[in-house]
Motif scaffolding. Structure first.
Motif, PDB file in Angstrom:
ATOM      1  N   ASN A  65       0.817  -1.211   0.000  1.00  0.00           N
ATOM      2  CA  ASN A  65       0.000   0.000   0.000  1.00  0.00           C
ATOM      3  C   ASN A  65       0.850   1.261   0.000  1.00  0.00           C
ATOM      4  OD1 ASN A  65      -2.816  -0.542  -0.005  1.00  0.00           O
ATOM      5  ND2 ASN A  65      -2.599  -1.508   1.977  1.00  0.00           N
ATOM      6  N   ILE A 112      -0.661   5.329  -7.179  1.00  0.00           N
ATOM      7  CA  ILE A 112      -1.254   4.273  -7.996  1.00  0.00           C
ATOM      8  C   ILE A 112      -2.635   3.913  -7.459  1.00  0.00           C
ATOM      9  CG2 ILE A 112      -1.048   1.847  -8.699  1.00  0.00           C
ATOM     10  CD1 ILE A 112       2.023   2.240  -8.391  1.00  0.00           C
ATOM     11  N   VAL A 129      -6.417   1.640  -8.734  1.00  0.00           N
ATOM     12  CA  VAL A 129      -6.916   0.691  -9.722  1.00  0.00           C
ATOM     13  C   VAL A 129      -8.018   1.356 -10.537  1.00  0.00           C
ATOM     14  CG1 VAL A 129      -8.082  -1.514 -10.011  1.00  0.00           C
ATOM     15  CG2 VAL A 129      -6.300  -1.266  -8.301  1.00  0.00           C
ATOM     16  N   PRO A 184      -2.981  -1.242 -13.690  1.00  0.00           N
ATOM     17  CA  PRO A 184      -3.336  -0.012 -12.996  1.00  0.00           C
ATOM     18  C   PRO A 184      -2.618   1.208 -13.580  1.00  0.00           C
ATOM     19  CG  PRO A 184      -2.488  -1.714 -11.510  1.00  0.00           C
ATOM     20  CD  PRO A 184      -2.208  -2.156 -12.895  1.00  0.00           C
ATOM     21  N   VAL A 208      -0.302   4.239 -13.501  1.00  0.00           N
ATOM     22  CA  VAL A 208       0.856   4.715 -12.754  1.00  0.00           C
ATOM     23  C   VAL A 208       1.049   6.173 -13.068  1.00  0.00           C
ATOM     24  CG1 VAL A 208       3.295   4.422 -12.312  1.00  0.00           C
ATOM     25  CG2 VAL A 208       1.905   2.460 -12.965  1.00  0.00           C
ATOM     26  N   LEU A 253       5.838  -1.080 -11.113  1.00  0.00           N
ATOM     27  CA  LEU A 253       4.781  -0.253 -10.529  1.00  0.00           C
ATOM     28  C   LEU A 253       3.439  -0.516 -11.197  1.00  0.00           C
ATOM     29  CD1 LEU A 253       6.745   3.070 -10.078  1.00  0.00           C
ATOM     30  CD2 LEU A 253       5.874   1.593  -8.261  1.00  0.00           C
ATOM     31  N   ALA A 254       3.493  -0.878 -12.481  1.00  0.00           N
ATOM     32  CA  ALA A 254       2.246  -1.140 -13.197  1.00  0.00           C
ATOM     33  C   ALA A 254       1.550  -2.395 -12.685  1.00  0.00           C
ATOM     34  CB  ALA A 254       2.520  -1.271 -14.694  1.00  0.00           C
ATOM     35  N   LYS A 255       2.268  -3.214 -11.940  1.00  0.00           N
ATOM     36  CA  LYS A 255       1.664  -4.446 -11.429  1.00  0.00           C
ATOM     37  C   LYS A 255       0.969  -4.253 -10.081  1.00  0.00           C
ATOM     38  CE  LYS A 255       2.604  -7.188 -14.810  1.00  0.00           C
ATOM     39  NZ  LYS A 255       3.968  -7.318 -15.210  1.00  0.00           N
ATOM     40  N   ILE A 256       1.385  -3.230  -9.355  1.00  0.00           N
ATOM     41  CA  ILE A 256       0.771  -2.972  -8.035  1.00  0.00           C
ATOM     42  C   ILE A 256      -0.703  -2.622  -8.232  1.00  0.00           C
ATOM     43  CG2 ILE A 256       0.607  -1.067  -6.384  1.00  0.00           C
ATOM     44  CD1 ILE A 256       2.582  -2.619  -5.218  1.00  0.00           C
ATOM     45  N   ALA A 257      -1.583  -3.241  -7.465  1.00  0.00           N
ATOM     46  CA  ALA A 257      -3.015  -2.992  -7.652  1.00  0.00           C
ATOM     47  C   ALA A 257      -3.760  -3.224  -6.339  1.00  0.00           C
ATOM     48  CB  ALA A 257      -3.555  -3.912  -8.746  1.00  0.00           C
ATOM     49  N   PRO A 258      -3.831  -2.215  -5.506  1.00  0.00           N
ATOM     50  CA  PRO A 258      -4.507  -2.415  -4.219  1.00  0.00           C
ATOM     51  C   PRO A 258      -6.029  -2.479  -4.378  1.00  0.00           C
ATOM     52  CG  PRO A 258      -3.371  -0.272  -4.287  1.00  0.00           C
ATOM     53  CD  PRO A 258      -3.311  -0.856  -5.667  1.00  0.00           C
ATOM     54  N   GLU A 278       0.030  -6.471  -3.029  1.00  0.00           N
ATOM     55  CA  GLU A 278      -1.058  -6.940  -3.887  1.00  0.00           C
ATOM     56  C   GLU A 278      -0.775  -6.495  -5.318  1.00  0.00           C
ATOM     57  OE1 GLU A 278      -5.019  -5.638  -2.895  1.00  0.00           O
ATOM     58  OE2 GLU A 278      -5.927  -7.050  -4.315  1.00  0.00           O
TER      59      GLU A 278
END
Lengths: 269, 438
Positions: free
Chosen positions: A211, A219, A221, A258, A260, B9-14, B263
């Motif tokens: 987090n 970032i 979603v 997601p 960025v 960073l593009a993979k992080i998805a909270p 996550e």
């Protein structure tokens, strides 16, 4: 020795609690209450005694042999008197290599007891535990299953000495300490009764690590619309995807992931 | 400390972890303020079959290790069969390295409860049990509070929110047995027996808890359900990969700067995860790692770019498992790591089947002998032979899993074994402790 008349298992309140446990399960399925009831007898006696076995057998209408077979299968049911403070050191691989082995050896030497043994004073029981599901906080030690994170031999010695001095050091996460017997009542499924305890133990840095990265780089979603309709078989097929976001095609990896934002916060290089 | 790349960073998805930043999210009032129970309200207006279809469409796969499609599992429950149905949540987290379910239940217990209610409604269950590992009392305490609060607010009990749907939930603490994470052992334990696995078939979908149709799902799986109900299956599929959609909480532990819960969309690579963790700890170089707990074969620095999803891990001869990424460096010994894991399987074997009970006993002894400098070359053959007798021949997956660290460490790190056997490496244990090992 406790006389038969004052035996803690004869306390009517305990019997009442046992009946409450049985009532949690569907009609006719009272045997499901056995595990919580064994925790309950530990809350009265500190371990599972022959009396405790008989207590469960009688209330559940099964044999003492059936109860013993279950009680001896599970690590958390103790067959010898257990101290007020059950100190467990994780020595599974990750905690072990991060210092857990050393912590356990240090405690063994200091307390003069081995795995699953209680000090002569009767206050501390030592055990080495298998993975306690806190590897991101390795190495961990628990007292009555409450976590002390990122420990080493010195810190654990201070913790144990504090317990011996009658103090109750605050765990890293979770509620403040209570004795093994008090805790066993909670394991039996009874709600926490101490005031203000539920809020104890904010999450530590490892829990929030992902987090924090997301926060630092802004970032989130995308594309989450809580009003997206749930498709219905009764709707005409054409109506179904109308307001839903476009599904990823079957032939390509889904989505762009997601969003960025510009990583301005990257000041930690 | 390294800066993560744009790809990482593009993979992080909270998604599941988002509420964890609010320290009081375990309270019902805070949970509701953060959109809690809106998924339930929406779900209760839908037909249960449509919810099962929604989960099928989302491609959600079980997060407990096997990756079985969740919607399909729900769909296996026979309807209108006149029998009670049950939902059982497997919260018996104990696979070495795995530590995402406990923080989830601690920080956001209502998200699990909300998922439980929706899933129960979909499969037409009126009784659900959350079987939580005994030692996890800190999380069980919050879950019980959440159940009490949800009941008081009308989210549980009779006629939930006026829908006519009834549900009781019990939070059932285990008593210290890793094997109870195996779904049929869990059911036996929940029925008040020793936690030993059942013969399958019949499967829990038809003969589960109390011999009735039962869905057993992992915590993370169920906690994902409310988000799919709200955001839809198409949105869910924008994350992860085609065959492994959605996000997964990766439990990263070991020799990185900041271990913890990350996550990410499925398909993230170890290289990216290490970047997100701030890099390797100073003075440590990656040597071996588990993608999903000790029951998944080890990988090495050759596998930094393999996608961490169900297919990607199978492609490199291992499994995604629980996504418990344990990272070991050149300062850690793969033989010792294997020995400790086998000690674990030996301790946790339920004793029901001979290959697992005896195999782990002997493997533990042999590994200890090797680490004591008393091993022989034949010991390596004996270890592999024991694995041959275990894999596919044990009663449940615990025995299969035990072979993973042994065969994979011999495959990648045979030289380490030989160094002990041929006396190039100092023994880790004194031979005096080995009475009876030969």
């Amino acid at each position: 020795m406790t006389s038969v008349q004052n035996h803690p298992l004869l306390d009517p309140a305990l019997r009442e609690s046992a009946l409450e446990i049985i009532a949690r399960y569907p009609e006719g399925k009272q045997r499901s209450a056995l595990l919580p009831m064994l925790h309950l007898v530990q809350s009265a006696e500190g371990y599972v005694t022959p009396h405790g076995v008989a207590f469960c057998a009688e209330l559940l209408g099964i044999t003492k042999a059936e109860v013993s077979a279950v009680a001896t299968f599970y690590t958390m049911y103790k067959r010898r008197p257990t101290g007020d403070w059950l100190v467990s050191v994780c020595t599974n691989t990750m905690c072990g290599v991060s210092g857990g082995d050393k912590i356990f050896d240090t405690l063994k030497e200091y307390l003069g007891v081995g795995h699953n043994q209680t000090t002569p004073e009767g206050d501390i029981t030592l055990e080495h535990a298998e993975c306690l599901a806190a590897c991101d906080y390795a190495p961990v030690v628990t007292v009555n299953y409450e976590f002390y994170d990122e420990m080493d031999a010195d810190k654990t010695m201070s913790l144990v000495k504090a317990l011996q001095n009658g103090e109750r050091p605050q765990p890293s996460r979770g509620a403040r300490l209570c004795t093994f017997k008090e805790l066993s009542r909670q394991l039996a499924g009874f709600s926490e009764e101490r005031d203000g305890v539920m809020g104890d133990g904010p999450a530590g840095a490892p829990t929030l690590a992902g987090n924090r990265v997301a926060e630092q780089y802004g970032i989130s979603v995308p594309g989450f619309d809580p009003d997206t309709p749930i498709g219905s078989r009764e709707q005409k097929p054409a109506e179904k995807p109308a307001s839903a976001p476009k599904a990823a095609s079957d032939s390509k990896p889904a989505g762009d992931g997601p969003v960025v934002q510009d990583p301005k916060g990257a000041k930690n290089a | 400390m390294t800066t993560p790349s744009k790809e990482a960073l593009a993979k992080i998805a909270p998604v599941l972890t988002k509420r964890w930043l609010s320290p009081d999210a375990w309270k019902l009032s805070v949970y509701e303020r953060l959109d809690g129970y809106t998924g339930l309200k929406k779900a209760l207006k839908a037909h249960p079959d449509d919810l099962i279809q929604l989960i099928k469409d989302s491609g959600l796969r079980g997060r407990g290790g096997a990756g079985f499609p969740t919607g399909m599992k729900w769909g296996f429950i026979p309807q209108n069969d006149g029998k009670p149905h049950y939902l059982v949540v497997n919260a018996d987290e104990g696979e070495p390295g795995t530590c995402q379910d406990l923080p989830l239940m601690m920080a956001d217990p209502h998200s699990l409860i909300e998922g439980v209610i929706i899933a129960s409604y979909a499969i037409r269950a009126n009784f659900a049990a959350i079987y939580i590992r005994g030692e996890a009392i800190h999380a069980a305490r919050r879950l019980r509070q959440a159940v009490d609060d949800a009941r008081a607010r009308g989210y549980l009990g009779r006629n939930i929110l006026g829908s006519g749907f009834d549900l009781d939930v019990v939070v059932h603490s285990g008593a210290g047995a890793y094997i109870c994470g195996e779904e049929t052992a869990l059911l036996d334990s929940l029925e008040g027996y020793r936690g030993q696995p059942r013969l399958r078939p019949p499967f829990p979908a038809t003969h589960g808890l109390y011999n009735s149709p039962t869905v057993v799902n992992n915590v993370e799986t169920i906690a994902t359900v409310p988000y799919i109900v709200l955001g839809g299956s198409a949105w869910f599929r924008t994350m992860g990969t085609e065959k492994s959609p959605g996000t997964k909480i990766f439990s990263v532990s070991g020799r990185v700067v900041q271990p913890g819960q990350y996550e990410c969309g499925l398909g993230v690579t170890l290289r990216q995860l290490i970047e997100l963790c701030g890099g390797m700890k100073p003075g440590h170089n990656l040597r071996f790692w588990t993608p999903g707990g000790s029951s998944t074969p080890l990988l090495t620095d050759e596998h930094l770019d393999a996608p961490l999803d169900f297919e990607g891990m199978m492609g490199v001869g291992t499994m995604l498992g629980t996504a418990a990424v344990q990272i070991f460096s050149d300062q850690d010994c793969p033989v010792y790591a294997t020995y400790r894991w086998i000690e674990f399987y030996h301790h946790e074997s339920c004793g029901k089947c001979t290959p697992c009970r005896e195999g782990n006993y002997w493997m533990k002894g042999i590994l200890r002998r090797i680490l004591s400098g008393q091993g022989t070359h034949a010991d390596l053959d004996t270890l592999l032979d024991a694995c041959d007798n275990l894999l596919g021949r044990s009663f449940c997956a615990l025995g299969d899993g035990a072979t993973s660290p042994v065969t994979s460490s011999i495959k990648y790190f045979k030289q380490d074994y030989l160094d002990y056997i041929e006396g190039r490496k100092a023994p880790m244990f004194s031979p005096g402790e080995l009475v009876g090992a030969h």
